[in-house]
Design an enzyme around this catalytic site. Structure first.
Site, PDB file in Angstrom:
ATOM      1  N   ASP A  64       0.900  -1.245  -0.031  1.00  0.00           N
ATOM      2  CA  ASP A  64      -0.137   0.005  -0.051  1.00  0.00           C
ATOM      3  C   ASP A  64       0.860   1.309   0.054  1.00  0.00           C
ATOM      4  O   ASP A  64       0.732   1.953   0.737  1.00  0.00           O
ATOM      5  CB  ASP A  64      -0.981   0.032   1.256  1.00  0.00           C
ATOM      6  N   ASN A 106      -1.866   4.110  12.603  1.00  0.00           N
ATOM      7  CA  ASN A 106      -2.866   3.510  12.967  1.00  0.00           C
ATOM      8  C   ASN A 106      -2.749   1.942  12.818  1.00  0.00           C
ATOM      9  O   ASN A 106      -3.410   1.191  13.241  1.00  0.00           O
ATOM     10  CB  ASN A 106      -3.992   4.004  11.909  1.00  0.00           C
ATOM     11  N   HIS A 107      -1.828   1.621  11.862  1.00  0.00           N
ATOM     12  CA  HIS A 107      -1.554   0.169  11.698  1.00  0.00           C
ATOM     13  C   HIS A 107      -0.214  -0.011  11.254  1.00  0.00           C
ATOM     14  O   HIS A 107       0.375   0.881  10.849  1.00  0.00           O
ATOM     15  CB  HIS A 107      -2.419  -0.367  10.470  1.00  0.00           C
ATOM     16  N   GLN A 171      -2.885  -4.922   6.991  1.00  0.00           N
ATOM     17  CA  GLN A 171      -2.582  -3.729   7.796  1.00  0.00           C
ATOM     18  C   GLN A 171      -3.166  -3.785   9.083  1.00  0.00           C
ATOM     19  O   GLN A 171      -4.418  -3.141   9.316  1.00  0.00           O
ATOM     20  CB  GLN A 171      -3.058  -2.473   7.134  1.00  0.00           C
ATOM     21  N   ARG A 201       3.151  14.374   8.858  1.00  0.00           N
ATOM     22  CA  ARG A 201       1.538  14.293   8.280  1.00  0.00           C
ATOM     23  C   ARG A 201       1.168  13.008   8.980  1.00  0.00           C
ATOM     24  O   ARG A 201       1.466  11.812   8.934  1.00  0.00           O
ATOM     25  CB  ARG A 201       1.658  13.936   6.826  1.00  0.00           C
ATOM     26  N   ASP A 203      -1.220  10.236   9.457  1.00  0.00           N
ATOM     27  CA  ASP A 203      -2.110   9.282   8.587  1.00  0.00           C
ATOM     28  C   ASP A 203      -3.107   8.953   9.389  1.00  0.00           C
ATOM     29  O   ASP A 203      -3.230   8.543  10.314  1.00  0.00           O
ATOM     30  CB  ASP A 203      -1.215   8.232   7.985  1.00  0.00           C
ATOM     31  N   LEU A 208      -7.117   7.732  14.830  1.00  0.00           N
ATOM     32  CA  LEU A 208      -6.216   7.563  16.074  1.00  0.00           C
ATOM     33  C   LEU A 208      -6.874   8.273  17.277  1.00  0.00           C
ATOM     34  O   LEU A 208      -6.317   8.372  18.229  1.00  0.00           O
ATOM     35  CB  LEU A 208      -4.918   8.285  15.648  1.00  0.00           C
ATOM     36  N   GLU A 243      -4.286  14.284   8.710  1.00  0.00           N
ATOM     37  CA  GLU A 243      -5.146  13.643   7.644  1.00  0.00           C
ATOM     38  C   GLU A 243      -6.288  13.480   8.191  1.00  0.00           C
ATOM     39  O   GLU A 243      -6.624  12.306   8.613  1.00  0.00           O
ATOM     40  CB  GLU A 243      -4.510  12.636   6.942  1.00  0.00           C
ATOM     41  N   ASP A 313      -3.879   9.648  -3.320  1.00  0.00           N
ATOM     42  CA  ASP A 313      -4.980   9.076  -3.177  1.00  0.00           C
ATOM     43  C   ASP A 313      -6.129   9.144  -4.164  1.00  0.00           C
ATOM     44  O   ASP A 313      -5.775   9.982  -5.292  1.00  0.00           O
ATOM     45  CB  ASP A 313      -5.558   9.140  -1.899  1.00  0.00           C
TER      46      ASP A 313
HETATM   47  C1  BGC Z   1      -3.352   7.206   2.985  1.00  0.00           C
HETATM   48  C2  BGC Z   1      -3.597   6.162   1.972  1.00  0.00           C
HETATM   49  C3  BGC Z   1      -3.342   4.800   2.580  1.00  0.00           C
HETATM   50  C4  BGC Z   1      -4.125   4.845   4.043  1.00  0.00           C
HETATM   51  C5  BGC Z   1      -3.544   3.607   5.092  1.00  0.00           C
HETATM   52  C6  BGC Z   1      -4.350   7.114   3.887  1.00  0.00           C
HETATM   53  O1  BGC Z   1      -5.115   8.102   4.416  1.00  0.00           O
HETATM   54  O2  BGC Z   1      -3.357   8.483   2.385  1.00  0.00           O
HETATM   55  O3  BGC Z   1      -2.584   6.359   0.977  1.00  0.00           O
HETATM   56  O4  BGC Z   1      -3.579   3.896   1.876  1.00  0.00           O
HETATM   57  O5  BGC Z   1      -4.006   5.842   4.832  1.00  0.00           O
HETATM   58  O6  BGC Z   1      -2.489   3.715   5.561  1.00  0.00           O
END
Ligand code: BGC
Length: 565
Positions: A64, A106-107, A171, A201, A203, A208, A243, A313
């Site tokens: 990914d 997150n993962h 993930q 950044r 993610d 979270l 994000e 994305d």
């Molecule tokens: C990123 C993606 C990613 C996802 C999982 C998103 O918010 O912008 O590209 O696949 O997080 O980490």
């Protein structure tokens, strides 16, 4: 240090987003790498970039795009070494460019040693992930990637349990409530800050803030604050960018506020504005933008929107109504193959706008005039295209097109992803080398308008106000700051028009043209009768503390619409 000075870099700068693996290969193995990127810093500097946001570059199976990390403390060997990373940071600093990185908390990848260990129920890592011993009930939550993924729980034989994954099944979600994991996060942030990272950044930030295990779902924003405090302890000017594609009433929670200043993230992507711009461009009607600008909350001190047209994305249209989404699909991605995840488009902007130079200039001029700090995705400054034969979002993740020679000058080896070739967007036609030579190229237009924007601190730091001119196709707005006022007019329709503005600050002065498409008559700008060509745009300085500042025509950021119309 005065906060204003510390904030200036992220509130009035330009962020350039790139994936190292796709930018420049230096050793012929077909993968872009850190030394390759370092060798291209001069290009970014000339363009006017002050921040480079790197998509994940940690070791990863890269199923990914690197958002499946296996080691938070190193650099993927395909990209080089930690030494190469520090070299990049140092060279960038020499040019006044800061490096921002993705922080994917997150993962992890399911190949991360933590997850491998966590399969053993007695491992100390077991609780770092989110498990269910029972079969998860139906309706337990939706995958972020509907289509490729049906469920958010997957059974793991070795673990004897289901693990949760909001994203792909490879993930597994981390249990971000776990104290030992939180401590690990703190180390990761310190580590990269000490190595010179100037911004993170975050993610998937909304995930979270979800309280993870047991009980009723609740929100907890403390992790954002911890990340910021950890980094800011080591580096006063660090910036944290969330994000978070969330409803308007949840936005301020991501910024937090203490004594009127943000206490969590200081920046957040303006997803709503992105969708409004897409709808407005598709409809040729400026009202969705004006409406969204009016709905966005007032930000606490030091906080900032980050604007974008495209990123790595899909174009996420999930907050539009189904009918609005259909309008955007019809205009910008009518084929089912152009759409993805039931919510968006997997296309580059140049292709969405049919390669129409006038519309491209209009779209970017709009973005660059909006309140916030703009992000440009690599290659968009050239009008690079897409490859729809690649799966999902990979369609827009093709190598940077530098030259018209083999593999677009990206690599001397075999590129790990094919370069777009042939047709109107192929590297033979669309490349840096060619566009450097042509003074009217999109690249040179970008360079001019980005430098003009740099002289308009008001856009990033000032107050924005929409001016009602009663013409639905036209957006007129004004940005005012400590050094003056700039006015912007954008005609979203193909039809030329003339608008009449109510009295404006600095009316007694002659408005100075900072940027525009071409074809207007001389420099005598009349705000009572402001002419706009089809897809035309005008940036006018109304007031300036440097009142004698003149912009001779040859220094104005003119477009080349006339040449291509
Ligand atoms: C990123 C993606 C990613 C996802 C999982 C998103 O918010 O912008 O590209 O696949 O997080 O980490």
């Amino acid at each position: 240090m005065c906060p204003y000075v510390v904030e200036r870099w992220y509130r009035s700068g330009l962020i350039y987003s790139l994936d190292i693996s796709l930018f420049q290969d230096s050793n012929g193995d077909g993968f872009g790498d850190l030394p390759g990127l370092t060798s291209r810093l001069d290009y970014l500097s000339r363009l006017g970039v002050n921040t480079v946001w790197l998509n994940p570059f940690n070791p990863s199976p890269r199923k990914d795009g690197g958002y499946d990390v296996t080691d938070y403390y190193s650099v993927d060997p395909k990209f080089g070494t930690l030494g190469d990373f520090v070299e990049l940071v140092g060279q960038a600093e020499e040019l006044g460019i800061r490096i921002m990185m993705d922080l994917v908390l997150n993962h992890t990848s399911d190949e991360h040693p933590w997850f491998r260990a966590a399969r053993n129920p007695s491992s100390p890592y077991r609780d770092w992930y989110v498990w269910s011993e029972e079969e998860p009930p139906d309706g337990h939550g939706e995958s972020v990637f509907p289509g490729p993924e049906q469920n958010i729980y997957t059974w793991d034989d070795e673990a004897g349990a289901w693990y949760r994954h909001y994203f792909y099944r490879f993930q597994p979600d981390l249990n971000t409530d776990h104290p030992a994991l939180r401590d690990e996060f703190r180390k990761i942030v310190s580590y990269w800050t000490r190595l010179g990272i100037a911004g993170f950044r975050i993610d998937a930030a909304p995930f979270l803030t979800e309280s993870r295990v047991g009980g009723e779902p609740s929100r907890d924003y403390s992790l954002l604050r911890e990340i910021r405090e950890t980094a800011a302890w080591l580096r006063a000017d660090v910036a944290v960018l969330a994000e978070a594609n969330v409803p308007v009433n949840e936005m301020l929670d991501f910024f937090g506020s203490e004594d009127g200043r943000s206490s969590r993230a200081m920046m957040m992507f303006a997803f709503r504005l992105n969708q409004a711009m897409m709808l407005a461009l598709a409809r040729e009607d400026a009202r969705p933008i004006a409406k969204t600008l009016a709905e966005l909350p007032e930000l606490p001190g030091g906080a900032q929107w980050v604007t974008f047209l495209r990123n790595h994305d899909e174009v996420d249209l999930s907050s539009l109504s189904p009918a609005e989404r259909e309008e955007v699909y019809a205009e910008f991605g009518p084929e089912p193959d152009m759409q993805v995840y039931d919510r968006g488009l997997r296309r580059r902007l140049a292709c969405m706008l049919g390669g129409d130079r006038r519309r491209l200039e209009l779209a970017y001029s709009l973005q660059l005039s909006m309140p916030g700090t703009p992000v440009i995705r690599y290659g968009d400054e050239l009008g690079m295209g897409e490859d729809l034969s690649l799966p999902e979002r990979e369609s827009i993740r093709t190598p940077m097109q530098w030259t018209d020679t083999a593999h677009a000058g990206f690599t001397t080896g075999e590129p790990h992803v094919p370069v777009v070739s042939g047709g109107p967007y192929g590297y033979e036609r669309v490349n840096v080398m060619e566009q450097r030579r042509d003074p009217n190229s999109l690249l040179n237009w970008f360079e001019r308008i980005l430098h003009t924007r740099r002289e308009c601190e008001e856009i990033g730091i000032g107050d924005h106000e929409v001016v009602d001119v009663g013409v639905p196709e036209v957006l007129v707005h004004r940005a005012s700051g400590r050094y003056g006022t700039v006015l912007f007019a954008h005609n979203l329709s193909a039809q030329p028009c003339t608008v009449s503005l109510p009295p404006q600050p600095g009316e007694e002065n002659r408005p100075l043209t900072l940027a525009s498409d071409t074809g207007y008559n001389g420099d005598d700008v009349d705000l009572k009768s402001l002419e706009l060509r089809g897809y035309g745009y005008r940036w006018l300085r109304l007031t300036s503390t440097a009142a004698d500042q003149e912009y001779p025509p040859e220094h104005q950021a003119r477009g080349s619409a006339a040449a291509t119309a």
